[in-house]
Enzyme design. Structure first.
Site, PDB file in Angstrom:
ATOM      1  CD  GLU A 251      -2.664   1.531   0.222  1.00 16.67           C
ATOM      2  OE1 GLU A 251      -3.301   0.609  -0.305  1.00 16.67           O
ATOM      3  OE2 GLU A 251      -2.698   2.715  -0.192  1.00 16.67           O
ATOM      4  CB  THR A 293      -5.779  -0.186  -3.983  1.00 17.40           C
ATOM      5  OG1 THR A 293      -5.277   0.683  -2.992  1.00 17.40           O
ATOM      6  CG2 THR A 293      -5.176  -1.565  -3.775  1.00 17.40           C
ATOM      7  CG  HIS A 408      -4.697   3.747   3.078  1.00 15.67           C
ATOM      8  ND1 HIS A 408      -5.313   4.967   3.211  1.00 15.67           N
ATOM      9  CD2 HIS A 408      -5.148   3.215   1.922  1.00 15.67           C
ATOM     10  CE1 HIS A 408      -6.109   5.157   2.187  1.00 15.67           C
ATOM     11  NE2 HIS A 408      -6.032   4.110   1.380  1.00 15.67           N
ATOM     12  CG  ASP A 467      -1.169   0.606  -3.763  1.00 16.70           C
ATOM     13  OD1 ASP A 467      -0.307   1.413  -3.363  1.00 16.70           O
ATOM     14  OD2 ASP A 467      -2.262   0.444  -3.170  1.00 16.70           O
ATOM     15  CG  HIS A 468      -1.777   4.056  -5.112  1.00 15.86           C
ATOM     16  ND1 HIS A 468      -1.673   4.828  -3.983  1.00 15.86           N
ATOM     17  CD2 HIS A 468      -2.639   3.052  -4.805  1.00 15.86           C
ATOM     18  CE1 HIS A 468      -2.452   4.325  -3.036  1.00 15.86           C
ATOM     19  NE2 HIS A 468      -3.047   3.235  -3.511  1.00 15.86           N
TER      20      HIS A 468
HETATM   21  C1  GP9 Z   1      -8.865  -0.468   0.517  1.00 17.15           C
HETATM   22  C2  GP9 Z   1      -7.427  -0.401   0.186  1.00 17.15           C
HETATM   23  C3  GP9 Z   1      -6.973   0.999   0.020  1.00 17.15           C
HETATM   24  O1  GP9 Z   1      -9.393  -1.730   0.544  1.00 17.15           O
HETATM   25  O2  GP9 Z   1      -7.129  -1.199  -0.886  1.00 17.15           O
HETATM   26  O3  GP9 Z   1      -7.429   1.534  -1.139  1.00 17.15           O
HETATM   27  P1  GP9 Z   1      -6.852   2.908  -1.711  1.00 17.15           P
HETATM   28  O4  GP9 Z   1      -7.463   4.031  -0.927  1.00 17.15           O
HETATM   29  O5  GP9 Z   1      -5.371   2.881  -1.555  1.00 17.15           O
HETATM   30  O6  GP9 Z   1      -7.255   2.896  -3.134  1.00 17.15           O
HETATM   31 MN    MN Z   2      -3.740   1.753  -2.156  1.00 15.46          MN
END
Ligand code: GP9
Ligand code: MN
Length: 618
Positions: A251, A293, A408, A467-468
């Site tokens: 994440e 994500t 996150h 992921d980003h």
């Molecule tokens: C939520 C997690 C976070 O289930 O994958 O999502 P994001 O806010 O990073 O897109």
């Molecule tokens: Mn994410």
């Protein structure tokens, strides 16, 4: 006429003026728009008028009482649009689009950070409304109706200004609407309100795409992807044949944390060591857009570009896909996703079925206790440990995607989990971020031990991928400080879109680790992994390339049309040297790549919007 008009229509004139100033005020303070020259500044300054004059002018057709109500109402709505965009922008560095509104429950980061993002200055934006209301009460209506001639002149002026605006924009940004993938360019040129109108029109148009699409549309696209195919490298093809794949989506993990120290301590000591026994891609770019994500999951699964607006997981979950998961199933793999969040988040429960994922271990499969939870839910260490327990029982070979959560936004963890001190900068977000990344790193170390302990390590391929971005452009100065840079430019914004990609194949990569610095992106993961597993991708309709192929030309397209090659970075209408960040003066040599970037994005969009893969049974 002018004087006469103002005397009669002072309320309208004030309304236009106030709204114009407010819009410009938000342009300058609410958004971070990159201004390259005086002409761009001028366009930005006048563009609100191209919308406000004609729209507020509608009030000329009403009686005076309705007119005032209309103007006050319009002012209120447009102010709301400005504030919402500004708050959204504060977090996402992006503008609101219609699909985003439909996934409102997912604008997760916003909920917990509203206080941080809400600026008391927004209240100032309502002052003019108060003034207008007071003026309206104090100065009685004259009751005179506007003459048709005056209205005609008014609209001629409005038309003239809009035309002037468009002409300047066309001069500054030729083919403005052709290169419309970049929302910032649109807002800078046509303005925020027409941008929303255009978004509404294009969303409506997209809805019709599926009905009119047929097989022929796909044939052209397949020609493109077939001729773009890169054949696998003989020495790499099948080196991981038959192994399990354990894919960990990290994440918000950006590449700048790798090998980086804070107060003399490494942020990712474990990953830094792990990289030395792996294939590590240090110029690997994330290509997500508004779906965060879910976009990264979409790209990995399909090797297609995500949508420009909203998340494909929400908007196109009834499409047919030729996903990685479906190919794996044909090759006797069992697939699963582990993620300790509600299954409905990002519409995963529905989309995972469309992607052909066999099992989804959502939050209900985990034991979640208060002391093992933080921020968004179960802490990574616990999540990964429990996942190993469940993975042990899966039929082999399996492909599992584990999606972490602790790192996150807003990046909060308990003091006892802080293994390094916060960073010291203006950005509290970045200061906290290093501690949650450090925590995640420790959890990964523990995870590897658990895999070994449970006999899942030797027969597997481990993939770790960010992921980003986690730290948005708004905090770029602070990141620059952390990295020891005196200033940051749009070049750095792109370089900060790099996320780590680490492929670890026990018995192979530990003997011969490699750092691979060719430009690569998330779209390349699907063919790369399939080829490592000895599964051919020839004939598949997707846009990625095997990263080990000798035929691949390093090239990455970001969703907004920006692109990167080993030599260049193209962003904000400027070409930079990829290695040094120096501005290059000629744009000629890149026209090939620019066309290719736009072609790929639009072909990918055609596939998704037309649901074209339903016409191709492979
Ligand atoms: C939520 C997690 C976070 O289930 O994958 O999502 P994001 O806010 O990073 O897109
Ligand atoms: Mn994410």
């Amino acid at each position: 006429m002018k004087e006469h008009f103002f005397k009669k229509q002072w309320f309208l004139c004030f309304s236009v003026f106030f709204m114009w100033m407010k819009t410009y005020f938000i342009y300058k303070l609410g958004f971070h728009l990159q201004m390259n020259n005086g002409l761009e500044e001028l366009i930005l300054f006048i563009n609100p008028l191209s919308f406000l004059i004609p729209v507020f002018g509608i009030s000329l057709f009403f009686r005076e009482k309705t007119q005032r109500l209309f103007l006050i109402g319009a002012n209120f709505i447009l102010t709301g649009i400005l504030i919402s965009n500004s708050i959204f922008y504060g977090f996402y560095i992006d503008f609101i689009t219609i699909p985003v509104l439909f996934q409102a429950k997912n604008i997760g980061g916003l909920g917990s950070s509203f206080q941080e993002l809400f600026n008391p200055l927004y209240i100032v934006l309502f002052l003019d409304l108060g003034l207008l209301l007071w003026l309206s009460k104090t100065f009685k209506r004259t009751g005179v109706k506007q003459s048709a001639k005056a209205i005609k002149i008014y609209y001629t002026v409005a038309f003239g200004i809009a035309l002037f605006n468009l002409a300047l924009s066309e001069f500054e940004q030729p083919k403005l609407l052709t290169y419309s993938f970049d929302r910032e360019i649109l807002v800078k040129n046509i303005g925020i309100y027409p941008f929303h109108l255009l978004d509404g029109i294009s969303q409506t148009f997209l809805l019709t795409q599926k009905a009119v699409a047929d097989e022929d549309n796909l044939a052209t696209i397949k020609n493109y992807t077939d001729s773009d195919y890169s054949k696998p490298n003989k020495d790499m093809f099948g080196i991981a044949k038959g192994r399990n794949v354990i894919f960990v989506t990290l994440e918000s993990t950006q590449n700048f944390v790798i090998h980086q120290k804070v107060n003399g301590k490494e942020i990712t000591p474990f990953l830094n060591r792990f990289i030395k026994q792996s294939y590590y891609f240090d110029h690997f770019y994330q290509q997500t857009e508004q779906g965060k994500t879910s976009d990264s999951e979409f790209i990995i699964a399909n090797s297609l570009y995500p949508s420009l607006s909203g998340s494909v997981f929400f908007t196109k979950s009834d499409n047919q896909y030729h996903s990685l998961y479906k190919t794996l199933a044909k090759n006797h793999y069992n697939s699963s996703v582990f993620h300790a969040n509600n299954k409905k988040f990002w519409n995963r429960d529905v989309m995972y079925k469309a992607l052909g994922i066999d099992r989804f271990f959502d939050v209900t499969h985990f034991k979640v206790t208060a002391d093992q939870s933080t921020g968004w839910g179960l802490k990574d260490r616990e999540f990964l440990t429990q996942s190993v327990e469940m993975m042990k029982h899966l039929p082999k070979p399996f492909y599992s995607n584990l999606i972490t959560l602790t790192n996150h936004f807003p990046f909060q963890i308990d003091d006892k989990d802080k293994l390094i001190d916060e960073y010291h900068s203006e950005s509290k977000v970045l200061n906290r971020y290093v501690t949650t990344v450090r925590y995640q790193d420790e959890s990964l170390k523990h995870f590897i031990e658990e895999l070994k302990h449970n006999g899942l390590y030797d027969d597997s391929v481990l993939v770790f991928m960010g992921d980003h971005y986690g730290i948005s452009e708004a905090h770029q100065e602070a990141v620059g400080q952390l990295l020891g840079k005196t200033e940051t430019t749009p070049y750095d914004t792109i370089q900060l879109q790099r996320v780590p990609l680490i492929i670890h194949i026990p018995g192979i990569t530990d003997k011969k680790p490699r750092i691979i610095s060719e430009t690569s992106g998330q779209i390349d993961v699907k063919p790369t992994l399939l080829h490592l597993l000895g599964i051919e991708t020839k004939g598949m309709i997707h846009f990625g390339h095997d990263l080990f192929s000798e035929e691949r030309k390093p090239f990455v397209v970001l969703r907004n049309g920006n692109f990167i090659t080993d030599d260049y970075i193209y962003t904000k209408n400027t070409l930079y040297n990829q290695k040094t960040g120096a501005i290059k003066n000629t744009n000629n040599e890149i026209s090939y790549w620019r066309e290719k970037a736009n072609e790929e994005l639009s072909l990918s969009d055609q596939i998704i919007n037309g649901d074209l893969l339903r016409f191709y049974q492979k």
